[in-house]
Design a protein around this motif. Structure first.
Motif, PDB file in Angstrom:
ATOM      1  N   VAL A 182      -2.231  -7.222 -12.352  1.00 64.21           N
ATOM      2  CA  VAL A 182      -2.452  -5.659 -11.199  1.00 64.21           C
ATOM      3  C   VAL A 182      -0.295  -6.019 -10.300  1.00 64.21           C
ATOM      4  CG1 VAL A 182      -3.156  -5.148  -8.536  1.00 64.21           C
ATOM      5  CG2 VAL A 182      -4.650  -5.697 -10.630  1.00 64.21           C
ATOM      6  N   ALA A 183       0.203  -5.067 -10.821  1.00 66.85           N
ATOM      7  CA  ALA A 183       1.306  -5.202 -10.552  1.00 66.85           C
ATOM      8  C   ALA A 183       1.384  -4.976  -8.516  1.00 66.85           C
ATOM      9  CB  ALA A 183       2.521  -3.684 -10.799  1.00 66.85           C
ATOM     10  N   GLY A 184       0.990  -4.902  -7.722  1.00 66.45           N
ATOM     11  CA  GLY A 184       1.058  -4.737  -6.318  1.00 66.45           C
ATOM     12  C   GLY A 184       0.914  -5.941  -5.693  1.00 66.45           C
ATOM     13  N   ASP A 185       0.227  -6.826  -6.735  1.00 67.14           N
ATOM     14  CA  ASP A 185      -0.381  -8.083  -6.178  1.00 67.14           C
ATOM     15  C   ASP A 185       1.118  -9.076  -6.820  1.00 67.14           C
ATOM     16  OD1 ASP A 185      -2.779  -6.892  -5.796  1.00 67.14           O
ATOM     17  OD2 ASP A 185      -4.204  -7.863  -6.825  1.00 67.14           O
ATOM     18  N   PRO A 195      -7.408   1.748  -8.531  1.00 67.88           N
ATOM     19  CA  PRO A 195      -8.143   1.663  -7.671  1.00 67.88           C
ATOM     20  C   PRO A 195      -6.959   1.718  -5.923  1.00 67.88           C
ATOM     21  CG  PRO A 195      -8.431   0.306  -9.152  1.00 67.88           C
ATOM     22  CD  PRO A 195      -7.621   0.441  -9.305  1.00 67.88           C
ATOM     23  N   ALA A 196      -7.485   2.585  -4.665  1.00 70.99           N
ATOM     24  CA  ALA A 196      -7.449   2.311  -3.810  1.00 70.99           C
ATOM     25  C   ALA A 196      -6.645   0.679  -2.937  1.00 70.99           C
ATOM     26  CB  ALA A 196      -8.015   2.916  -2.578  1.00 70.99           C
ATOM     27  N   GLY A 197      -5.553   1.026  -2.669  1.00 72.07           N
ATOM     28  CA  GLY A 197      -4.905  -0.833  -1.898  1.00 72.07           C
ATOM     29  C   GLY A 197      -5.134  -1.423  -3.371  1.00 72.07           C
ATOM     30  N   ILE A 198      -5.347  -1.779  -4.152  1.00 76.32           N
ATOM     31  CA  ILE A 198      -4.769  -2.362  -5.669  1.00 76.32           C
ATOM     32  C   ILE A 198      -3.862  -0.919  -6.841  1.00 76.32           C
ATOM     33  CG2 ILE A 198      -4.850  -3.568  -7.401  1.00 76.32           C
ATOM     34  CD1 ILE A 198      -8.374  -3.306  -6.189  1.00 76.32           C
ATOM     35  N   GLY A 199      -3.604  -0.336  -6.653  1.00 79.85           N
ATOM     36  CA  GLY A 199      -3.003   0.506  -8.216  1.00 79.85           C
ATOM     37  C   GLY A 199      -2.800   0.142  -9.425  1.00 79.85           C
ATOM     38  N   PRO A 200      -1.956   0.701 -10.311  1.00 82.51           N
ATOM     39  CA  PRO A 200      -1.792   0.486 -11.346  1.00 82.51           C
ATOM     40  C   PRO A 200      -1.292  -1.032 -11.692  1.00 82.51           C
ATOM     41  CG  PRO A 200       0.243   1.578 -10.861  1.00 82.51           C
ATOM     42  CD  PRO A 200      -0.723   1.209  -9.483  1.00 82.51           C
ATOM     43  N   CYS A 253      15.623 -11.381  -3.213  1.00 80.45           N
ATOM     44  CA  CYS A 253      14.354 -11.379  -1.943  1.00 80.45           C
ATOM     45  C   CYS A 253      15.606 -10.252  -1.615  1.00 80.45           C
ATOM     46  CB  CYS A 253      14.392 -12.030  -1.603  1.00 80.45           C
ATOM     47  SG  CYS A 253      13.318 -13.227  -1.938  1.00 80.45           S
ATOM     48  N   GLY A 254      14.077  -9.506  -1.149  1.00 79.31           N
ATOM     49  CA  GLY A 254      15.373  -7.951  -0.048  1.00 79.31           C
ATOM     50  C   GLY A 254      15.225  -6.836  -0.520  1.00 79.31           C
ATOM     51  N   ARG A 255      14.841  -6.736  -1.978  1.00 83.96           N
ATOM     52  CA  ARG A 255      15.141  -5.331  -3.385  1.00 83.96           C
ATOM     53  C   ARG A 255      14.090  -5.460  -4.038  1.00 83.96           C
ATOM     54  NH1 ARG A 255      20.056  -8.813  -4.104  1.00 83.96           N
ATOM     55  NH2 ARG A 255      19.375  -9.413  -6.431  1.00 83.96           N
ATOM     56  N   ILE A 256      12.605  -6.143  -3.534  1.00 88.38           N
ATOM     57  CA  ILE A 256      11.433  -6.574  -3.944  1.00 88.38           C
ATOM     58  C   ILE A 256      10.900  -5.538  -3.713  1.00 88.38           C
ATOM     59  CG2 ILE A 256       9.065  -7.742  -4.714  1.00 88.38           C
ATOM     60  CD1 ILE A 256      11.100 -10.306  -4.729  1.00 88.38           C
ATOM     61  N   PRO A 257      10.152  -4.141  -3.649  1.00 86.96           N
ATOM     62  CA  PRO A 257       8.878  -3.079  -3.136  1.00 86.96           C
ATOM     63  C   PRO A 257       7.466  -4.086  -3.023  1.00 86.96           C
ATOM     64  CG  PRO A 257       9.423  -2.875  -5.472  1.00 86.96           C
ATOM     65  CD  PRO A 257      10.592  -3.974  -5.063  1.00 86.96           C
ATOM     66  N   ALA A 258       7.456  -2.779  -1.731  1.00 87.07           N
ATOM     67  CA  ALA A 258       6.405  -3.559  -0.792  1.00 87.07           C
ATOM     68  C   ALA A 258       5.277  -3.776  -2.377  1.00 87.07           C
ATOM     69  CB  ALA A 258       5.404  -2.564   0.063  1.00 87.07           C
ATOM     70  N   GLY A 259       3.779  -4.273  -1.327  1.00 85.58           N
ATOM     71  CA  GLY A 259       2.952  -4.898  -2.677  1.00 85.58           C
ATOM     72  C   GLY A 259       1.906  -4.701  -1.945  1.00 85.58           C
ATOM     73  N   ASN A 260       0.384  -5.342  -2.676  1.00 83.87           N
ATOM     74  CA  ASN A 260      -0.424  -5.340  -1.668  1.00 83.87           C
ATOM     75  C   ASN A 260      -0.837  -6.460  -0.534  1.00 83.87           C
ATOM     76  OD1 ASN A 260      -0.991  -2.793  -3.738  1.00 83.87           O
ATOM     77  ND2 ASN A 260      -2.133  -4.583  -5.146  1.00 83.87           N
ATOM     78  N   SER A 261      -2.520  -5.736  -0.145  1.00 86.84           N
ATOM     79  CA  SER A 261      -1.890  -7.287   0.797  1.00 86.84           C
ATOM     80  C   SER A 261      -3.763  -8.016  -0.123  1.00 86.84           C
ATOM     81  CB  SER A 261      -3.884  -6.863   2.055  1.00 86.84           C
ATOM     82  OG  SER A 261      -4.354  -8.103   2.441  1.00 86.84           O
ATOM     83  N   LEU A 262      -3.233  -9.838   0.244  1.00 81.13           N
ATOM     84  CA  LEU A 262      -3.037 -10.907  -0.963  1.00 81.13           C
ATOM     85  C   LEU A 262      -4.704 -11.452   0.654  1.00 81.13           C
ATOM     86  CD1 LEU A 262      -0.562 -12.222  -2.467  1.00 81.13           C
ATOM     87  CD2 LEU A 262      -2.355 -10.240  -3.086  1.00 81.13           C
ATOM     88  N   ALA A 263      -4.930 -11.012   1.658  1.00 79.70           N
ATOM     89  CA  ALA A 263      -5.975 -11.390   2.106  1.00 79.70           C
ATOM     90  C   ALA A 263      -7.407 -11.872   1.080  1.00 79.70           C
ATOM     91  CB  ALA A 263      -6.665 -10.629   3.379  1.00 79.70           C
TER      92      ALA A 263
END
Length: 450
Positions: free
Chosen positions: A375-378, A364-369, A432-442
């Motif tokens: 959810v990995a992005g979360d 899903p858009a904004g969520i991903g695989p 820290c500093g090497r973790i790829p970007a993730g999703n919004s947790l708003a």
């Protein structure tokens, strides 16, 4: 780490997968049967506080009852001593509650080190709790804490005492993260207050859990500084894998999946139960039928049993978007880890992204695989948030080809090694500093129903 220990931990994953296979052959009728006739183990008088002093008069973690018995695996006693404690804790609504934890005494008698291991028993039936499995009661859902014994053996063999809380409480409030956290922290308080456990105010603790156990581990680490600062002062760190962060994202991710879609009605039921809300008015006849079937279900009753199930199929047409249900939005925002405090002790977090192996094809858009259910992005976003807002090291490992069932094979031996290093006083590594970007947790926003 010794090869034998790694093999032993890998065997635990194989056993857990076997439990999942048993669940698939059992069929939805098993869940319906459990709803009609919950296990007799739920009537054990040890679990009830019937004292004349109001429960609210006791401090969180106060011991209300104690019993000692052999540690049972698959109903068979072992030489390991288990001390079970009834203790005062706090539920998701902030009310005083009684709960049970189990302390497995170290094989070496060393009471200075302990690991609070949070089980992934994931059930809406109190009879499936770890404490009942330890006491020798057998149930379908209770098979999970039985096979998790293989995760505990290396801890006991290396001299740790193990504290094993019933993280969901006595109502089995599945997925209610804040309650998981208070139950875990008050379990540690009780374990160190009871002279029967061999633990005390000087005992240091590590937190460990995967999947449903990671929910409890993460919330305990987050809530400890404010809710139980004296426990937080004795924590060496937390290690977790397969973590639920933003439940609203997870429900969209597993929507229509082949294996994990049945987790949607069970999670909705657990969160509704814990916060005292009723979502049945928003469900259609089919949705209400599923909720009745799963009223006392365990995860082994739902995995693979509702392939292709969606929220839309269960909801009335005007509530096809779950965010049109105000109570739903309120509940999922209360259990979003992105809105919880940042832990103040070192952490290690592991997450897979091989969800297609378990029949979850959504992106899903904004969520991903994810790994099939988480959810990995979360998880990446939460780890980055901890790095940005905290001062303690955060380790993060992402396994791009491993699913939710596959990650523990790698994570479990690494988790034990990581805990050994923390107890030995070695500096915790940081990603820290090497973790790829993730999703919004708003927080989720409500939308009008159609």
């Amino acid at each position: 780490m010794r090869t034998g220990t790694s093999r032993l931990l890998a065997a635990a994953v194989t056993a857990a997968l076997a439990v999942g296979a048993t669940a698939v052959t059992a069929g939805p009728a098993a869940a319906a049967g459990r709803s009609a006739a919950p296990s007799a183990a739920a009537s054990d008088p040890f679990y009830s506080y019937d004292g004349s002093t109001p429960l609210a008069s006791f401090a969180p973690g106060a011991v209300l009852g104690t019993r000692t018995l052999p540690y049972h695996v698959l109903g068979l006693p072992t030489p390991v001593t288990a001390v079970q404690l009834l203790y005062r804790t706090t539920d998701a609504q902030g009310r005083p509650a009684a709960n049970v934890t189990t302390v497995l005494r170290s094989l070496s008698g060393d009471g200075g080190r302990a690991v609070s291991y949070q089980s992934f028993y994931d059930s809406l039936d109190p009879a499936d709790s770890p404490s009942r499995a330890v006491a020798g009661d057998l149930s379908i859902g209770g098979l999970i804490p039985n096979v998790e014994a293989v995760f505990l053996v290396p801890l006991l063999a290396q001299g740790y005492s193990v504290v094993l809380p019933d993280t969901e409480g006595q109502n089995a409030d599945f997925a209610a993260g804040p309650e998981y956290g208070t139950n875990t922290l008050d379990s540690i308080r009780a374990a160190t207050a009871s002279p029967a456990t061999g633990l005390g105010s000087g005992t240091r603790f590590g937190l460990m859990g995967y999947s449903g156990g990671a929910i409890a581990t993460a919330w305990a680490a987050a809530l400890a500084p404010g809710y139980a600062p004296e426990v937080n002062a004795r924590l060496v760190g937390y290690t977790e894998g397969g973590l639920l962060v933003d439940p609203a994202h997870n429900l969209r991710y597993v929507d229509g999946s082949l294996v994990w879609s049945g987790i949607t009605p069970t999670a909705v039921a657990g969160v509704s139960r814990s916060f005292g809300i009723d979502l049945t008015p928003y469900l259609n006849d089919y949705g209400r039928s599923i909720q009745r079937q799963l009223e006392h279900a365990s995860i082994v009753d739902v995995l693979g049993h509702y392939p292709g199930l969606t929220w839309k199929a269960m909801a009335k047409p005007e509530y096809a978007d779950p965010n049109s249900v105000g109570d739903f939005v309120t509940a999922v925002n209360r259990i979003n880890l992105g809105s919880a405090p940042t832990p103040t002790v070192p952490g290690q977090i592991a997450q897979g992204v091989g969800g297609v192996l378990e029949g979850t094809f959504g992106n899903p858009a904004g969520i991903g695989p994810g790994d099939g259910v988480m959810v990995a992005g979360d998880v990446r976003a939460l780890a980055r948030q901890y790095c940005a807002t905290g001062t303690s090291p955060v380790g993060y490992r992402q396994y791009d080809v491993l699913s939710h069932f596959g990650v523990p094979v790698v994570w479990a031996p690494q988790a034990l090694g990581w805990l050994n290093d923390r107890f030995a006083g070695r500096p915790a590594p940081s990603d820290c500093g090497r973790i790829p970007a993730g999703n919004s947790l708003a927080p989720e926003q409500p939308v009008p129903h159609s």
